[in-house]
Design a protein around this motif. Sequence first.
Motif, mmCIF file in Angstrom:
data_model
loop_
_atom_site.group_PDB
_atom_site.id
_atom_site.type_symbol
_atom_site.label_atom_id
_atom_site.label_comp_id
_atom_site.label_asym_id
_atom_site.label_seq_id
_atom_site.Cartn_x
_atom_site.Cartn_y
_atom_site.Cartn_z
ATOM 1 N N ALA A 14 0.731 -1.181 0.079
ATOM 2 C CA ALA A 14 0.015 0.109 -0.079
ATOM 3 C C ALA A 14 0.765 1.421 -0.004
ATOM 4 O O ALA A 14 0.274 2.226 -0.334
ATOM 5 N N ILE A 15 2.050 1.342 0.288
ATOM 6 C CA ILE A 15 2.975 2.334 0.170
ATOM 7 C C ILE A 15 3.021 2.975 -1.183
ATOM 8 O O ILE A 15 3.752 4.167 -1.252
ATOM 9 N N TYR A 16 2.716 2.034 -2.085
ATOM 10 C CA TYR A 16 2.804 2.425 -3.628
ATOM 11 C C TYR A 16 1.472 3.160 -3.816
ATOM 12 O O TYR A 16 1.559 3.679 -5.172
ATOM 13 N N ASP A 17 0.404 3.052 -3.187
ATOM 14 C CA ASP A 17 -0.802 3.539 -3.678
ATOM 15 C C ASP A 17 -1.017 5.187 -3.848
ATOM 16 O O ASP A 17 -0.088 5.788 -3.051
ATOM 17 N N GLY A 18 -1.367 5.513 -5.021
ATOM 18 C CA GLY A 18 -1.634 7.010 -5.317
ATOM 19 C C GLY A 18 -0.097 7.581 -6.098
ATOM 20 O O GLY A 18 -0.005 8.499 -6.407
ATOM 21 N N ILE A 19 1.020 6.762 -5.899
ATOM 22 C CA ILE A 19 1.932 7.102 -6.537
ATOM 23 C C ILE A 19 2.630 6.267 -7.729
ATOM 24 O O ILE A 19 3.320 6.634 -8.503
ATOM 25 N N VAL A 20 1.992 5.131 -7.691
ATOM 26 C CA VAL A 20 1.934 4.372 -8.902
ATOM 27 C C VAL A 20 0.887 3.696 -9.379
ATOM 28 O O VAL A 20 0.032 3.352 -8.641
ATOM 29 N N SER A 21 0.640 3.802 -10.697
ATOM 30 C CA SER A 21 -0.491 3.163 -11.387
ATOM 31 C C SER A 21 -0.640 1.966 -10.896
ATOM 32 O O SER A 21 0.014 1.065 -10.692
ATOM 33 N N GLU A 23 -2.086 -0.442 -12.439
ATOM 34 C CA GLU A 23 -1.488 -1.618 -13.136
ATOM 35 C C GLU A 23 -0.171 -2.052 -13.009
ATOM 36 O O GLU A 23 0.497 -3.051 -13.595
ATOM 37 N N LEU A 24 0.800 -0.996 -12.427
ATOM 38 C CA LEU A 24 2.072 -1.168 -12.317
ATOM 39 C C LEU A 24 2.375 -1.678 -10.796
ATOM 40 O O LEU A 24 3.475 -1.999 -10.620
ATOM 41 N N ILE A 25 1.551 -1.869 -10.049
ATOM 42 C CA ILE A 25 2.021 -2.466 -8.622
ATOM 43 C C ILE A 25 2.356 -3.709 -8.721
ATOM 44 O O ILE A 25 3.535 -4.020 -7.911
ATOM 45 N N SER A 200 12.776 -9.520 -13.149
ATOM 46 C CA SER A 200 11.796 -8.875 -12.434
ATOM 47 C C SER A 200 10.533 -8.492 -13.085
ATOM 48 O O SER A 200 9.776 -8.604 -12.734
ATOM 49 N N LEU A 201 10.767 -8.527 -14.616
ATOM 50 C CA LEU A 201 9.422 -8.084 -15.553
ATOM 51 C C LEU A 201 8.722 -9.565 -15.547
ATOM 52 O O LEU A 201 7.534 -9.447 -15.660
ATOM 53 N N ALA A 202 9.537 -10.473 -15.719
ATOM 54 C CA ALA A 202 8.787 -11.743 -15.655
ATOM 55 C C ALA A 202 8.079 -12.238 -14.376
ATOM 56 O O ALA A 202 6.991 -12.685 -14.483
ATOM 57 N N VAL A 203 8.769 -12.067 -13.267
ATOM 58 C CA VAL A 203 8.182 -12.414 -11.914
ATOM 59 C C VAL A 203 6.804 -11.250 -11.982
ATOM 60 O O VAL A 203 5.960 -11.812 -11.368
ATOM 61 N N GLY A 204 7.073 -10.133 -12.424
ATOM 62 C CA GLY A 204 5.867 -9.130 -12.346
ATOM 63 C C GLY A 204 4.550 -9.759 -12.869
ATOM 64 O O GLY A 204 3.331 -9.602 -12.423
ATOM 65 N N GLU A 205 4.817 -10.348 -13.967
ATOM 66 C CA GLU A 205 3.486 -11.068 -14.733
ATOM 67 C C GLU A 205 3.353 -12.134 -13.880
ATOM 68 O O GLU A 205 2.004 -12.646 -13.791
ATOM 69 N N LEU A 206 4.046 -13.066 -13.320
ATOM 70 C CA LEU A 206 3.711 -14.328 -12.470
ATOM 71 C C LEU A 206 2.910 -13.722 -11.145
ATOM 72 O O LEU A 206 1.902 -14.646 -10.826
ATOM 73 N N VAL A 207 3.207 -12.579 -10.586
ATOM 74 C CA VAL A 207 2.582 -12.298 -9.316
ATOM 75 C C VAL A 207 1.201 -11.371 -9.679
ATOM 76 O O VAL A 207 0.549 -10.856 -8.506
ATOM 77 N N LYS A 208 1.103 -11.358 -10.893
ATOM 78 C CA LYS A 208 -0.388 -10.656 -11.149
ATOM 79 C C LYS A 208 -1.498 -11.036 -10.554
ATOM 80 O O LYS A 208 -2.451 -10.269 -10.167
#
Length: 264
Positions: A14-21, A23-25, A200-208
């Motif tokens: 939640a520290i990224y809420d409001g500062i990161v889109s 879809e990019l979380i 990290s981009l590949a992992v980002g897809e896995l954690v979606k």
Amino acid sequence: MTLVAAALGLWRPAIYDGIVSEELIPGAFSQDLLSVAAALGLLYLAVTAHGNRVKRQIIALGLLGYLFYAYGIYVIERAYNGLYLVYMAVFTLAFWALVCAGAHIRRDLPQPALPKTVRLLSASGAILQPLIFYPLWIGMLLPLMRTGEQIDSLYSIFILDLCFIMPTFLILSVLAYRSHGTGLLLLPAIYVLGFTLIFSLAVGELVKPLFNATLNPGEFWPALGLSMLFLVLGILHLNKLRIDEAGMTAANGDNGAYKAERPA
């Protein structure tokens, strides 16, 4: 600092809420995962460092390069949460650590050796990156330049890639083609950077699915494939790289005598 900041990001996204889109979380989450791994790797390398363990130093430089890039994104994208000053500190320290490492590369060290086939393969893999990403990123920038549109996120990628990472790939690949010692030594470091960053981009897809999003195979497989290419080239280069570490120790202990004994 990386370990603390990245662990907090994993523990409390939640520290990224409001500062990161939204879809990019997942991407921020995966980047924090890789940053924790990079921080632990650097701590291990620092604690176990002794003598002239050059290959370990090369890996450490690659991990520092990853931190420079990862936290450069947060700094440039203005991730103004409670950790922003920590992001700036990691970004700054990683940059100056890389500068200091480059400044202390000794020109009088024994020439590293790499089999010709491996050298050409490694250099070709490196030069392929600017050949792909320069046209790709510039092609995306040209419409923005024509219209004057200012995008809200991910513009840091253009800055970091076009100004720092792609020139590094290009320079080190040319040096490696020419069997220059700096290229042979430092090319694996950029592969370490590339692997951690793209993986990290590949992992980002896995954690979606953890964030109620759907994995996109069209983004997952290219990221996984490119990261594996970096990993294979980096391991191959490091395994075949030969460095006279005994000679390096002699050079550090008695630089004048060592230089006198070197063949003309």
